[in-house]
Design a protein around this motif. Structure first.
Motif, PDB file in Angstrom:
ATOM      1  N   LEU A 132       0.834  -1.200   0.000  1.00 36.24           N
ATOM      2  CA  LEU A 132       0.000   0.000   0.000  1.00 36.24           C
ATOM      3  C   LEU A 132       0.873   1.256   0.000  1.00 36.24           C
ATOM      4  O   LEU A 132       0.577   2.233  -0.696  1.00 36.24           O
ATOM      5  N   LEU A 133       1.968   1.228   0.728  1.00 28.78           N
ATOM      6  CA  LEU A 133       2.915   2.344   0.736  1.00 28.78           C
ATOM      7  C   LEU A 133       3.506   2.547  -0.665  1.00 28.78           C
ATOM      8  O   LEU A 133       3.622   3.677  -1.153  1.00 28.78           O
ATOM      9  N   LYS A 134       3.865   1.451  -1.312  1.00 26.12           N
ATOM     10  CA  LYS A 134       4.436   1.516  -2.666  1.00 26.12           C
ATOM     11  C   LYS A 134       3.490   2.218  -3.634  1.00 26.12           C
ATOM     12  O   LYS A 134       3.916   3.038  -4.446  1.00 26.12           O
ATOM     13  N   TYR A 135       2.196   1.902  -3.545  1.00 25.48           N
ATOM     14  CA  TYR A 135       1.227   2.481  -4.473  1.00 25.48           C
ATOM     15  C   TYR A 135       0.762   3.873  -4.054  1.00 25.48           C
ATOM     16  O   TYR A 135       0.622   4.759  -4.890  1.00 25.48           O
ATOM     17  N   GLN A 138       2.086   6.986   0.738  1.00 17.50           N
ATOM     18  CA  GLN A 138       1.683   7.582   2.014  1.00 17.50           C
ATOM     19  C   GLN A 138       1.899   6.545   3.127  1.00 17.50           C
ATOM     20  O   GLN A 138       1.411   5.429   3.048  1.00 17.50           O
ATOM     21  N   ARG A 139       2.633   6.965   4.157  1.00 12.97           N
ATOM     22  CA  ARG A 139       2.899   6.065   5.285  1.00 12.97           C
ATOM     23  C   ARG A 139       1.639   5.892   6.128  1.00 12.97           C
ATOM     24  O   ARG A 139       0.953   6.851   6.430  1.00 12.97           O
ATOM     25  N   ARG A 140       1.393   4.653   6.471  1.00 14.31           N
ATOM     26  CA  ARG A 140       0.286   4.311   7.362  1.00 14.31           C
ATOM     27  C   ARG A 140       0.815   3.300   8.360  1.00 14.31           C
ATOM     28  O   ARG A 140       1.763   2.581   8.081  1.00 14.31           O
ATOM     29  N   ASN A 141       0.151   3.231   9.492  1.00  9.80           N
ATOM     30  CA  ASN A 141       0.492   2.191  10.455  1.00  9.80           C
ATOM     31  C   ASN A 141       0.141   0.837   9.862  1.00  9.80           C
ATOM     32  O   ASN A 141      -0.811   0.720   9.088  1.00  9.80           O
ATOM     33  N   THR A 142       0.900  -0.187  10.237  1.00 11.16           N
ATOM     34  CA  THR A 142       0.539  -1.534   9.825  1.00 11.16           C
ATOM     35  C   THR A 142      -0.829  -1.845  10.410  1.00 11.16           C
ATOM     36  O   THR A 142      -1.053  -1.658  11.603  1.00 11.16           O
ATOM     37  N   PRO A 143      -1.778  -2.276   9.581  1.00 10.59           N
ATOM     38  CA  PRO A 143      -3.125  -2.536  10.096  1.00 10.59           C
ATOM     39  C   PRO A 143      -3.118  -3.640  11.148  1.00 10.59           C
ATOM     40  O   PRO A 143      -2.337  -4.588  11.055  1.00 10.59           O
ATOM     41  N   LYS A 144      -3.997  -3.510  12.123  1.00 14.14           N
ATOM     42  CA  LYS A 144      -4.065  -4.513  13.203  1.00 14.14           C
ATOM     43  C   LYS A 144      -4.831  -5.764  12.763  1.00 14.14           C
ATOM     44  O   LYS A 144      -4.650  -6.830  13.326  1.00 14.14           O
ATOM     45  N   PHE A 150      -8.430  -3.313   4.741  1.00 14.95           N
ATOM     46  CA  PHE A 150      -9.326  -2.956   3.645  1.00 14.95           C
ATOM     47  C   PHE A 150      -9.817  -1.519   3.763  1.00 14.95           C
ATOM     48  O   PHE A 150     -10.030  -0.849   2.749  1.00 14.95           O
ATOM     49  N   ASP A 151      -9.978  -1.019   4.989  1.00 14.69           N
ATOM     50  CA  ASP A 151     -10.331   0.401   5.170  1.00 14.69           C
ATOM     51  C   ASP A 151      -9.221   1.292   4.612  1.00 14.69           C
ATOM     52  O   ASP A 151      -9.491   2.301   3.952  1.00 14.69           O
ATOM     53  N   GLN A 152      -7.968   0.935   4.879  1.00  8.65           N
ATOM     54  CA  GLN A 152      -6.844   1.720   4.358  1.00  8.65           C
ATOM     55  C   GLN A 152      -6.801   1.677   2.827  1.00  8.65           C
ATOM     56  O   GLN A 152      -6.551   2.694   2.174  1.00  8.65           O
ATOM     57  N   LEU A 153      -7.067   0.504   2.266  1.00 10.86           N
ATOM     58  CA  LEU A 153      -7.090   0.392   0.810  1.00 10.86           C
ATOM     59  C   LEU A 153      -8.224   1.229   0.224  1.00 10.86           C
ATOM     60  O   LEU A 153      -8.048   1.935  -0.778  1.00 10.86           O
ATOM     61  N   GLN A 154      -9.382   1.188   0.849  1.00 12.35           N
ATOM     62  CA  GLN A 154     -10.516   1.972   0.376  1.00 12.35           C
ATOM     63  C   GLN A 154     -10.191   3.476   0.419  1.00 12.35           C
ATOM     64  O   GLN A 154     -10.480   4.212  -0.526  1.00 12.35           O
ATOM     65  N   TYR A 156      -7.248   4.864   0.219  1.00 11.60           N
ATOM     66  CA  TYR A 156      -6.308   5.122  -0.868  1.00 11.60           C
ATOM     67  C   TYR A 156      -7.026   5.185  -2.217  1.00 11.60           C
ATOM     68  O   TYR A 156      -6.802   6.103  -3.019  1.00 11.60           O
ATOM     69  N   LEU A 157      -7.913   4.225  -2.503  1.00 11.50           N
ATOM     70  CA  LEU A 157      -8.620   4.213  -3.781  1.00 11.50           C
ATOM     71  C   LEU A 157      -9.488   5.454  -3.952  1.00 11.50           C
ATOM     72  O   LEU A 157      -9.566   6.015  -5.052  1.00 11.50           O
ATOM     73  N   GLN A 158     -10.113   5.915  -2.873  1.00  8.22           N
ATOM     74  CA  GLN A 158     -10.915   7.136  -2.947  1.00  8.22           C
ATOM     75  C   GLN A 158     -10.046   8.325  -3.347  1.00  8.22           C
ATOM     76  O   GLN A 158     -10.500   9.211  -4.069  1.00  8.22           O
ATOM     77  N   SER A 159      -8.823   8.351  -2.879  1.00  6.30           N
ATOM     78  CA  SER A 159      -7.934   9.480  -3.160  1.00  6.30           C
ATOM     79  C   SER A 159      -7.531   9.547  -4.631  1.00  6.30           C
ATOM     80  O   SER A 159      -7.090  10.593  -5.107  1.00  6.30           O
ATOM     81  N   LEU A 160      -7.684   8.462  -5.371  1.00  9.06           N
ATOM     82  CA  LEU A 160      -7.280   8.441  -6.773  1.00  9.06           C
ATOM     83  C   LEU A 160      -8.208   9.249  -7.671  1.00  9.06           C
ATOM     84  O   LEU A 160      -7.801   9.695  -8.740  1.00  9.06           O
TER      85      LEU A 160
END
Length: 194
Positions: A132-135, A138-144, A150-154, A156-160
């Motif tokens: 996710l960082l590669k794409y 943006q740095r994010r905490n490792t998801p728990k 999937f929230d983090q991916l969503q 990111y996709l919204q930001s596109l």
């Protein structure tokens, strides 16, 4: 879901609709599935033999798909669809599932990750976070857990701010480790967006 090797991707044409909500709204009969053909078909189309040659180093790198005309038609129908599509490609190891998807999409994914064989959920989540960082850059905490992943991916996709997303999750069963809740997280938006 059986523990066969599975590769998945999805595409969305609606900027207002995201990957997860659209996946969750698709009923099982609507999911496009590609079942790998028999060994005879693969040998006849040259794919199996060509892959074996590459593994043994005879020809170097294969640059295009040989055969797989029906499979490419199914993928193209899904890309041209007016709704998001969730595709599962499954079959035996080393017959070109990942190669087919990468060649078809020319490796132009909005997000790509692959499961890692026999590692813990926390290791899978670390790998997800690195991808996710590669794409996203943006740095994010490792998801728990997978819900947070999937929230983090969503997010990111919204930001596109694009009309279409292509997300490729390779070796999906390796992500769905015992008690990982991977599949539950993948489906969680289903009830939220009805």
């Amino acid at each position: 879901m059986s523990k066969q090797n599975v590769s998945t991707f999805t595409a969305s044409k609606s900027a207002g609709k995201l990957y997860f909500s659209l996946i969750s709204s698709i009923k099982m009969p609507q999911i496009c599935s590609i079942c790998e053909k028999s060994a005879y078909y693969m040998a006849e189309s040259g794919v199996k033999g060509a892959l074996s040659a590459v593994q043994s180093g005879i020809f170097g790198e294969i640059r295009s798909i040989i055969g797989r005309h029906e499979e490419k038609k199914v993928l193209q129908r899904c890309v041209d669809s007016e709704r998001a599509e969730f595709v599962a490609i499954y079959g035996r190891r080393r017959i070109g599932k990942t190669f087919l998807v990468k060649q078809f999409f020319e490796s132009s994914f909005d997000f790509y990750t692959t499961g890692v064989y026999q590692v813990s959920r926390s290791e899978q989540l670390k790998n997800w976070q690195k991808q996710l960082l590669k794409y996203s850059k943006q740095r994010r905490n490792t998801p728990k857990d997978w819900f947070e992943a999937f929230d983090q991916l969503q997010e990111y996709l919204q930001s596109l701010k694009k009309e279409r997303f292509v997300v490729f999750i390779d070796e999906l069963p390796w992500l769905d480790t015992p008690k990982s809740n991977f599949l539950k997280a993948l489906k969680k938006e289903r009830t939220a967006h009805r």
